[in-house]
Design a protein around this motif. Structure first.
Motif, PDB file in Angstrom:
ATOM      1  N   LYS A 163      19.851   0.325 -13.435  1.00 12.90           N
ATOM      2  CA  LYS A 163      18.760  -0.297 -12.686  1.00 12.90           C
ATOM      3  C   LYS A 163      17.406   0.163 -13.218  1.00 12.90           C
ATOM      4  O   LYS A 163      17.226   1.302 -13.624  1.00 12.90           O
ATOM      5  N   GLU A 164      16.447  -0.768 -13.178  1.00  9.90           N
ATOM      6  CA  GLU A 164      15.089  -0.441 -13.593  1.00  9.90           C
ATOM      7  C   GLU A 164      14.382   0.329 -12.483  1.00  9.90           C
ATOM      8  O   GLU A 164      14.331  -0.120 -11.332  1.00  9.90           O
ATOM      9  N   ILE A 165      13.854   1.496 -12.813  1.00 13.96           N
ATOM     10  CA  ILE A 165      13.140   2.327 -11.837  1.00 13.96           C
ATOM     11  C   ILE A 165      11.669   1.913 -11.819  1.00 13.96           C
ATOM     12  O   ILE A 165      11.001   1.924 -12.855  1.00 13.96           O
ATOM     13  N   ALA A 183      14.463   1.649  -7.198  1.00 14.32           N
ATOM     14  CA  ALA A 183      14.780   0.636  -8.213  1.00 14.32           C
ATOM     15  C   ALA A 183      14.140  -0.705  -7.895  1.00 14.32           C
ATOM     16  O   ALA A 183      13.779  -0.995  -6.739  1.00 14.32           O
ATOM     17  N   ARG A 184      14.006  -1.540  -8.924  1.00 13.90           N
ATOM     18  CA  ARG A 184      13.474  -2.888  -8.753  1.00 13.90           C
ATOM     19  C   ARG A 184      14.335  -3.676  -7.760  1.00 13.90           C
ATOM     20  O   ARG A 184      15.553  -3.668  -7.812  1.00 13.90           O
ATOM     21  N   ALA A 222       5.283   1.160 -10.904  1.00 10.88           N
ATOM     22  CA  ALA A 222       5.240  -0.016 -11.788  1.00 10.88           C
ATOM     23  C   ALA A 222       4.938   0.385 -13.230  1.00 10.88           C
ATOM     24  O   ALA A 222       4.309  -0.367 -13.974  1.00 10.88           O
ATOM     25  N   GLY A 223       5.358   1.591 -13.597  1.00 10.75           N
ATOM     26  CA  GLY A 223       5.169   2.064 -14.960  1.00 10.75           C
ATOM     27  C   GLY A 223       3.847   2.756 -15.216  1.00 10.75           C
ATOM     28  O   GLY A 223       3.601   3.210 -16.345  1.00 10.75           O
ATOM     29  N   TYR A 224       3.001   2.892 -14.204  1.00 10.02           N
ATOM     30  CA  TYR A 224       1.677   3.485 -14.380  1.00 10.02           C
ATOM     31  C   TYR A 224       1.585   4.846 -13.682  1.00 10.02           C
ATOM     32  O   TYR A 224       2.138   5.045 -12.601  1.00 10.02           O
ATOM     33  N   ASP A 225       0.861   5.765 -14.301  1.00  9.28           N
ATOM     34  CA  ASP A 225       0.717   7.122 -13.801  1.00  9.28           C
ATOM     35  C   ASP A 225      -0.187   7.146 -12.567  1.00  9.28           C
ATOM     36  O   ASP A 225      -1.325   6.668 -12.615  1.00  9.28           O
ATOM     37  N   ILE A 226       0.317   7.730 -11.479  1.00 10.53           N
ATOM     38  CA  ILE A 226      -0.443   7.696 -10.219  1.00 10.53           C
ATOM     39  C   ILE A 226      -1.689   8.565 -10.271  1.00 10.53           C
ATOM     40  O   ILE A 226      -2.608   8.377  -9.470  1.00 10.53           O
ATOM     41  N   ALA A 227      -1.741   9.518 -11.208  1.00 13.79           N
ATOM     42  CA  ALA A 227      -2.912  10.401 -11.291  1.00 13.79           C
ATOM     43  C   ALA A 227      -3.996   9.853 -12.206  1.00 13.79           C
ATOM     44  O   ALA A 227      -5.163  10.208 -12.068  1.00 13.79           O
ATOM     45  N   ARG A 228      -3.624   8.951 -13.120  1.00 15.96           N
ATOM     46  CA  ARG A 228      -4.588   8.531 -14.141  1.00 15.96           C
ATOM     47  C   ARG A 228      -4.836   7.029 -14.218  1.00 15.96           C
ATOM     48  O   ARG A 228      -5.810   6.593 -14.830  1.00 15.96           O
ATOM     49  N   GLN A 229      -3.946   6.231 -13.630  1.00 11.62           N
ATOM     50  CA  GLN A 229      -4.044   4.778 -13.809  1.00 11.62           C
ATOM     51  C   GLN A 229      -4.093   4.042 -12.469  1.00 11.62           C
ATOM     52  O   GLN A 229      -3.382   3.089 -12.227  1.00 11.62           O
ATOM     53  N   HIS A 230      -5.010   4.516 -11.607  1.00 10.16           N
ATOM     54  CA  HIS A 230      -5.077   3.968 -10.240  1.00 10.16           C
ATOM     55  C   HIS A 230      -5.316   2.463 -10.224  1.00 10.16           C
ATOM     56  O   HIS A 230      -4.683   1.731  -9.471  1.00 10.16           O
ATOM     57  N   ILE A 268      11.025  -8.212  -6.001  1.00  8.07           N
ATOM     58  CA  ILE A 268       9.940  -7.362  -5.511  1.00  8.07           C
ATOM     59  C   ILE A 268      10.552  -6.161  -4.777  1.00  8.07           C
ATOM     60  O   ILE A 268      11.389  -6.318  -3.894  1.00  8.07           O
ATOM     61  N   THR A 269      10.143  -4.978  -5.171  1.00  9.29           N
ATOM     62  CA  THR A 269      10.607  -3.766  -4.501  1.00  9.29           C
ATOM     63  C   THR A 269       9.822  -3.592  -3.206  1.00  9.29           C
ATOM     64  O   THR A 269       8.591  -3.726  -3.192  1.00  9.29           O
ATOM     65  N   VAL A 270      10.521  -3.293  -2.123  1.00  9.00           N
ATOM     66  CA  VAL A 270       9.886  -3.155  -0.812  1.00  9.00           C
ATOM     67  C   VAL A 270       9.989  -1.695  -0.367  1.00  9.00           C
ATOM     68  O   VAL A 270      11.084  -1.155  -0.203  1.00  9.00           O
TER      69      VAL A 270
END
Length: 247
Positions: A3-5, A30-31, A66-74, A188-190
């Protein structure tokens, strides 16, 4: 098939001075999964959700959404998620179609796509006759369904729902969960918080936070078996009794 995380948290921590609101939580989502994020008042779930949405920087630990870093890619995270809070988040003094257009524009959608998808959405919700109705005139259940629909109007990878069914009647809650399942079927992940333990039964997996930590994480069926009880309410109560803090 693996599964895609789409949500990953690794020892995610948030401190306010000497107070640790979120204490080294780790999990993956997962997705297309419906993931319940539960906890009593003061458990830290709102703080954790704010970090995942890119609204609050973690003190330590890492995470991606969604593949983006929560600390740097808000900003990139905000473009790829939807969000709906318990407090109705649309503008009461705008018409139904104006609210849809406003939020779609914020997410960068094109005018032609907004127009087409607005017509499709209003028809699907049976809101066509309410197109020019002021949102404040809608019944609460209709407002909640509209708010959810707007939160996923731009087809985000993930939608965060913060106690979305608070205050609505049982029939509307069931309708709302049908919409959640439809969104999950679309990939869509809920990620949902709720105080209704019967709703926890509808999730694919559930985590339960106690005093900033995740003390349980599994499917509802497995958690009930683990605790030797018949309902998620009983699981929640068994864990909540351990809590030492409140908001």
């Amino acid at each position: 098939m693996e599964k895609e995380i789409v949500i990953h948290a690794d020892r995610l921590t948030k401190q306010f001075g000497n107070f640790t609101a979120v204490d080294r939580i780790s999990f993956d989502v997962a997705r297309g999964e419906v993931f319940g994020f539960l906890g009593a008042n003061g458990a830290g779930k709102t703080t954790a959700m704010r970090m995942l949405c890119g609204l609050s920087r973690p003190t330590s630990g890492t995470g991606t959404v969604a593949g983006y870093d929560i600390a740097r890619q808000h900003e990139k995270i905000k473009r790829n998620i939807g969000y709906m809070s318990q407090k109705f988040s649309l503008y009461e003094d705008l018409k139904v179609w104006e609210n849809i257009r406003l939020y779609a524009g914020i997410y960068g959608m094109k005018d032609a796509e907004i127009a087409r998808k607005t017509d499709e959405l209003l028809e699907r919700l049976d809101f066509t006759r309410e197109r020019n109705t002021m949102v404040k005139a809608l019944p609460l259940g209709w407002k909640q369904k509209l708010a959810f629909s707007v939160s996923i109007f731009h087809d985000p990878a993930i939608v965060f729902l913060d106690e979305p069914t608070g205050g609505v009647d049982p029939y509307t809650r069931r309708q709302f969960w049908e919409m959640i399942y439809e969104a999950a079927d679309r990939g869509i992940t809920v990620f949902v918080t709720t105080h209704y333990m019967d709703e926890a039964e509808y999730c694919d997996r559930v985590s339960i936070m106690v005093d900033g930590r995740i003390d349980a994480l599994d499917t509802p069926r497995s958690l009930k078996a683990q605790f030797g009880v018949h309902s998620m309410e009983e699981v929640f109560q068994a864990l909540a009794r351990k809590a030492e803090r409140t908001e």
